[in-house]
Design an enzyme around this catalytic site. Structure first.
Site, PDB file in Angstrom:
ATOM      1  CB  CYS A  49      -0.883  -0.051   1.246  1.00 48.71           C
ATOM      2  SG  CYS A  49      -1.899   1.394   1.522  1.00 48.71           S
ATOM      3  CB  SER A  55       0.135   3.626   4.411  1.00 46.28           C
ATOM      4  OG  SER A  55      -1.083   4.227   4.079  1.00 46.28           O
ATOM      5  CG  HIS A  94       3.064   7.870   2.456  1.00 53.12           C
ATOM      6  ND1 HIS A  94       1.706   8.034   2.579  1.00 53.12           N
ATOM      7  CD2 HIS A  94       3.387   8.377   1.246  1.00 53.12           C
ATOM      8  CE1 HIS A  94       1.243   8.619   1.492  1.00 53.12           C
ATOM      9  NE2 HIS A  94       2.236   8.824   0.658  1.00 53.12           N
ATOM     10  CG  HIS A 147      -0.850  -1.286   6.213  1.00 50.31           C
ATOM     11  ND1 HIS A 147       0.194  -0.834   5.451  1.00 50.31           N
ATOM     12  CD2 HIS A 147      -1.957  -0.723   5.703  1.00 50.31           C
ATOM     13  CE1 HIS A 147      -0.274  -0.018   4.522  1.00 50.31           C
ATOM     14  NE2 HIS A 147      -1.587   0.072   4.639  1.00 50.31           N
ATOM     15  CB  CYS A 190      -5.255  -1.307   3.638  1.00 49.11           C
ATOM     16  SG  CYS A 190      -4.953   0.476   3.772  1.00 49.11           S
TER      17      CYS A 190
HETATM   18 ZN    ZN Z   1      -2.911   0.942   3.393  1.00 48.28          ZN
END
Ligand code: ZN
Ligand code: ZN
Length: 378
Positions: free
Chosen positions: A38, A40, A43, A59, A165
Site C-alpha cells: 500500500c 502507506s 510513505h 498492513h 486496507c
Molecule cells: Zn494501506
C-alpha cells in the site's frame, strides 16, 4: 521465519530471517498467505509518516491462524482471517459512539509495539518493531486478536488481503463516511487501490455519474471496468471544466481524494457542487496546508470531511465486504499483480511509477487455495 525489514528510510527493505515470539494474552500468531503493498508502506519507507525502525512493514494481510494466546475467543487455530490494521480499545468515547477507527487509546500501535509496549519480533537479540499492528510482509506475524476477522475458508486469501486496507478504506469511504445515495454524483481523484475501491463502492450503491480522475490511462481504464461512468485525465484535460461540463455546469455531490497531495486535495474540494462534500482519504504530509475558496464553502454549504480507514467498524464491515465479494459485486482480481516477498522492493518501484493498481505479495507456496475467483467452485 522470513520477513522484509526496513532498517533505514529510503533504503530497500532487507529480506531476511527474523525470530518471532509466541502470542501473548489477547494476541494471535498468523501464517500470512498474502499481503497487499500500500501507499502507506511507501510513505513509511520514504520517512513521510515515520515510525520506529527497524520494522516489518505491511498492513494489508490475510492468512491462517497458527496459534492463539491466552484469553482469545474470536478465532481458533486453522481459521482463515483478514487483518484490519487498526486496533481499538472498545470503551473510550469514540469507541462507545461506534467510531473505533478514531479510537482515542491505541497510540501504542503507532509506536511499533504491541499493547504491552513490547515487540514479538527479534533479530540477533535486538528489537524489530511492528508496523501499525499488522506487519504482513512476513511469513508469520503476531497481531491483536481483535484485528483478525475470520472469513469463509473457501475464498481466496490473495484477493481477500485487499479487504484489510484498500477495500475497507475505499468502499468504507463511500458507504460509511460519505453515505452516498443512489443517483448521487461522484468524483474520485486518484485511482490506485483505494480510489478504485471508491469507484466500485459508488457503483455498488448505484451512484449516478461516477467520474474517475487519474493521470494514468491504464488506471482510468480499470476504473471504467469497475463502474466509473466517465474518466478524466488531468494531463490532457482541465479537470474542473470537464467535470462541470459532464454535469451540466454543476459540481459533484461527493468528491473523494485518495492521494494525499495538497494540489489534488484542492482539486477535490473545487469539484464539489452546492450542498456536496469533499472526502479526504489520502494521507497528506504532516506539513501540508491546502487553500480553498472559503466563501464558496460557506454559501454553498460544502462539507470538507476527513476519512480515516473508511470509518470502518471491522467486526461489522469486514463480513459485509466479504459478502459483497462472494456475491460478485466487489471485484478484486483485476486490480492485483502478484509477486513474492523477495520482489517487494520491485513492487514499491512499480507503485511509484504508477504501473500497477495493487501489488500483492503471495507468501510461500501457493497451494491453490489462496487464489481464484468467487463462485468458481460453487
Ligand atoms: Zn494501506
Ligand atoms: Zn477506543
Amino acid at each position: 521465519m522470513r520477513a522484509a525489514v526496513l532498517y533505514e528510510h529510503n533504503s530497500p527493505l532487507v529480506i531476511e530471517e527474523v525470530e518471532v515470539d509466541p502470542p501473548k494474552s489477547g494476541e494471535v500468531l498468523v501464517r500470512m498467505a498474502a499481503s497487499g503493498v500500500c501507499h502507506s508502506d511507501l510513505h513509511m519507507l520514504r520517512g513521510v509518516h515515520p515510525s520506529p525502525l527497524p520494522a516489518i512493514l505491511g498492513h494489508e494481510g490475510a492468512g491462517v491462524v497458527e496459534e492463539i494466546g491466552p484469553g482469545v475467543a474470536n478465532v481458533q487455530p486453522g481459521d482463515h482471517v483478514v487483518l484490519s490494521w487498526l486496533p481499538y480499545c472498545g470503551h473510550c468515547r469514540m469507541c462507545a459512539r461506534g467510531r473505533p477507527n478514531i479510537c482515542e487509546d491505541v497510540a501504542w500501535s503507532e509506536v511499533g509495539t504491541m499493547a504491552d509496549g513490547t515487540v514479538r519480533f527479534h533479530k540477533g537479540g535486538e528489537r524489530v518493531h511492528h508496523y501499525i499492528a499488522t506487519s504482513s510482509f512476513a511469513e508469520l506475524s503476531v497481531v491483536p486478536a481483535q484485528t483478525a476477522i475470520p472469513v469463509d475458508p473457501s475464498l481466496p486469501l490473495t484477493e481477500l488481503s485487499l479487504m484489510g486496507c484498500a477495500v475497507a478504506t475505499g468502499v468504507g469511504a463511500v458507504f460509511n463516511t460519505a453515505r452516498v445515495h443512489p443517483g448521487d454524483t461522484v468524483a474520485v481523484v486518484g485511482c490506485g487501490g483505494v480510489g478504485l475501491n471508491c469507484v466500485q463502492g459508488a457503483a455498488i450503491v448505484n451512484a449516478g455519474a461516477i467520474i474517475a480522475v487519474d493521470t494514468e490511462p491504464r488506471k482510468l481504464e480499470l476504473a471504467r471496468s469497475l463502474g466509473a461512468t466517465h474518466a478524466v485525465n488531468p494531463s490532457n484535460t482541465p479537470v474542473t471544466e470537464a467535470v462541470r461540463g459532464l454535469l451540466g455546469g454543476d459540481g459533484v455531490d461527493h468528491s473523494f481524494e485518495a492521494i494525499g497531495n495538497p494540489a489534488t486535495i484542492e482539486l477535490a474540494i473545487r469539484l464539489v457542487g452546492r450542498g456536496g462534500q469533499a472526502i479526504l482519504i489520502g494521507m497528506a504530509p504532516p506539513e501540508a496546508r491546502v487553500p480553498f475558496d472559503a466563501l464558496n464553502v460557506t454559501f454553498q454549504e460544502i462539507d470538507i470531511r476527513g476519512c480515516w480507514y473508511g470509518s470502518v467498524r471491522p467486526p461489522v464491515d469486514f463480513p459485509l465486504l466479504v459478502d459483497l465479494y462472494r456475491g460478485g459485486k466487489l471485484r478484486l482480481d483485476s486490480m492485483i499483480n502478484t509477486c513474492t516477498l523477495d520482489e517487494v522492493n520491485d513492487a514499491f518501484r512499480a507503485m511509484e511509477s504508477g504501473e500497477v493498481a495493487r501489488s500483492v505479495i503471495v507468501h510461500g507456496s501457493d497451494d491453490g487455495a489462496t487464489r481464484g475467483s468467487p463462485g468458481e467452485d460453487r
